[in-house]
Design a protein around this motif. Structure first.
Motif, PDB file in Angstrom:
ATOM      1  N   ARG A 171      31.473 -30.134  -1.909  1.00  0.00           N
ATOM      2  CA  ARG A 171      30.888 -30.285  -0.335  1.00  0.00           C
ATOM      3  C   ARG A 171      30.667 -31.395   0.633  1.00  0.00           C
ATOM      4  NH1 ARG A 171      25.403 -27.174  -3.419  1.00  0.00           N
ATOM      5  NH2 ARG A 171      26.776 -25.644  -4.144  1.00  0.00           N
ATOM      6  N   THR A 172      30.606 -30.955   1.480  1.00  0.00           N
ATOM      7  CA  THR A 172      30.922 -32.324   2.702  1.00  0.00           C
ATOM      8  C   THR A 172      29.082 -32.213   3.098  1.00  0.00           C
ATOM      9  OG1 THR A 172      30.697 -30.082   4.190  1.00  0.00           O
ATOM     10  CG2 THR A 172      32.918 -31.215   3.734  1.00  0.00           C
ATOM     11  N   ARG A 173      28.813 -33.169   4.069  1.00  0.00           N
ATOM     12  CA  ARG A 173      27.648 -33.160   4.457  1.00  0.00           C
ATOM     13  C   ARG A 173      26.346 -32.034   4.786  1.00  0.00           C
ATOM     14  NH1 ARG A 173      26.942 -38.258   8.571  1.00  0.00           N
ATOM     15  NH2 ARG A 173      24.627 -37.471   8.655  1.00  0.00           N
ATOM     16  N   GLY A 196      19.037 -30.097   1.721  1.00  0.00           N
ATOM     17  CA  GLY A 196      17.865 -31.606   2.046  1.00  0.00           C
ATOM     18  C   GLY A 196      18.960 -32.634   3.460  1.00  0.00           C
ATOM     19  N   GLY A 197      17.771 -33.673   3.659  1.00  0.00           N
ATOM     20  CA  GLY A 197      18.225 -34.285   4.537  1.00  0.00           C
ATOM     21  C   GLY A 197      18.440 -33.974   5.753  1.00  0.00           C
ATOM     22  N   GLY A 198      16.970 -32.831   6.395  1.00  0.00           N
ATOM     23  CA  GLY A 198      16.839 -32.546   7.430  1.00  0.00           C
ATOM     24  C   GLY A 198      16.393 -33.497   8.888  1.00  0.00           C
ATOM     25  N   THR A 257      20.257 -39.506   7.707  1.00  0.00           N
ATOM     26  CA  THR A 257      19.536 -37.947   6.908  1.00  0.00           C
ATOM     27  C   THR A 257      20.437 -38.319   5.578  1.00  0.00           C
ATOM     28  OG1 THR A 257      20.899 -35.700   6.212  1.00  0.00           O
ATOM     29  CG2 THR A 257      22.623 -37.510   6.733  1.00  0.00           C
ATOM     30  N   ILE A 258      19.445 -38.613   5.076  1.00  0.00           N
ATOM     31  CA  ILE A 258      19.241 -38.930   3.082  1.00  0.00           C
ATOM     32  C   ILE A 258      20.656 -38.130   2.577  1.00  0.00           C
ATOM     33  CG2 ILE A 258      17.055 -39.188   2.790  1.00  0.00           C
ATOM     34  CD1 ILE A 258      16.583 -36.536   1.312  1.00  0.00           C
ATOM     35  N   ARG A 259      21.523 -37.019   3.130  1.00  0.00           N
ATOM     36  CA  ARG A 259      22.553 -36.427   2.929  1.00  0.00           C
ATOM     37  C   ARG A 259      24.144 -37.240   3.152  1.00  0.00           C
ATOM     38  NH1 ARG A 259      20.223 -36.825  -1.045  1.00  0.00           N
ATOM     39  NH2 ARG A 259      18.826 -34.540  -1.782  1.00  0.00           N
ATOM     40  N   ALA A 260      24.202 -38.361   4.135  1.00  0.00           N
ATOM     41  CA  ALA A 260      25.230 -39.056   3.778  1.00  0.00           C
ATOM     42  C   ALA A 260      25.983 -39.214   2.662  1.00  0.00           C
ATOM     43  CB  ALA A 260      24.717 -40.423   5.036  1.00  0.00           C
TER      44      ALA A 260
END
Length: 208
Positions: A52-54, A59-61, A77-80
């Protein structure tokens, strides 16, 4: 026409058979054989690995903290990728590994493999492989009679020879192959190629 000796189930000479030179006596085309085998091996790869990519993880909005003034590195973003639970960079994705090979090249590769086997003395023609019932002991006796013990062997039988298939399938180093499923990889990946005489006509009809 090239002539080869036929063996019976006891390993004795049982006559001769003429082989079509267009199938069994050509100059082997090694590059085409290599390309065909590599394509066949590539087609076996499933290509189901996926990451999965970022943009695919949850999450991470929202920015985890403001851009300036905190003393910490800026984060969007916390999903980097550098965050736990973040996306993967340049990871594998579902794909096909199939390679295109022309039908003419596939047939040429099989003709080359058969010709190479004949030229190297690794082609054996057996008059008949009709087993009365599935019996591994009879198949082992046939291999011993042909002097092929301990070798990696490919045995080509008729599509309907169920008894022969069941007799050979449990023997180590023996690959049993119906004539309708012959391919370059199986013809090459062995130290001896054993073909039932009735299969020769079908092979020549398809490849000539």
């Amino acid at each position: 026409m090239t002539t080869i000796e036929i063996k019976d189930v006891k390993g004795a000479a049982a006559g001769t058979v003429d082989l079509n030179d267009a199938v069994f006596a050509i100059e082997p085309n090694v590059p085409v054989m290599h390309r065909t085998v590599k394509a066949q091996q590539a087609s076996w790869r499933q290509g189901t690995a996926n990451t999965r990519t970022r943009g695919m993880v949850r999450g991470g909005g929202k920015k985890p903290w403001r851009q300036k003034g905190t003393g910490r590195a800026r984060q969007g973003t916390i999903r980097a990728p550098q965050w736990a639970g973040g996306g993967t960079v340049f990871g594998p994705h579902t794909r096909s590994y199939d390679q295109k090979v022309n039908k003419k090249e596939i047939k040429l590769a099989m003709r080359s493999a058969l010709s190479a086997k004949l030229a190297d003395g690794e082609l054996v023609v057996v008059k008949d492989m009709d087993f009365e019932k599935p019996r591994t002991k009879d198949a082992v006796a046939l291999i011993k009679a042909l002097g092929l013990e301990g070798k990696r062997i490919c045995v080509v039988i008729g599509n309907e020879d169920i008894e022969a298939f069941l007799s050979f399938r449990n023997i180590p180093e023996v690959n049993i192959l119906p004539v309708g499923d012959i391919n370059t990889y199986e013809l090459v990946d062995n130290k001896a190629l054993v073909i039932a005489e009735p299969c020769l006509k079908r092979i020549e009809e398809v490849l000539a």
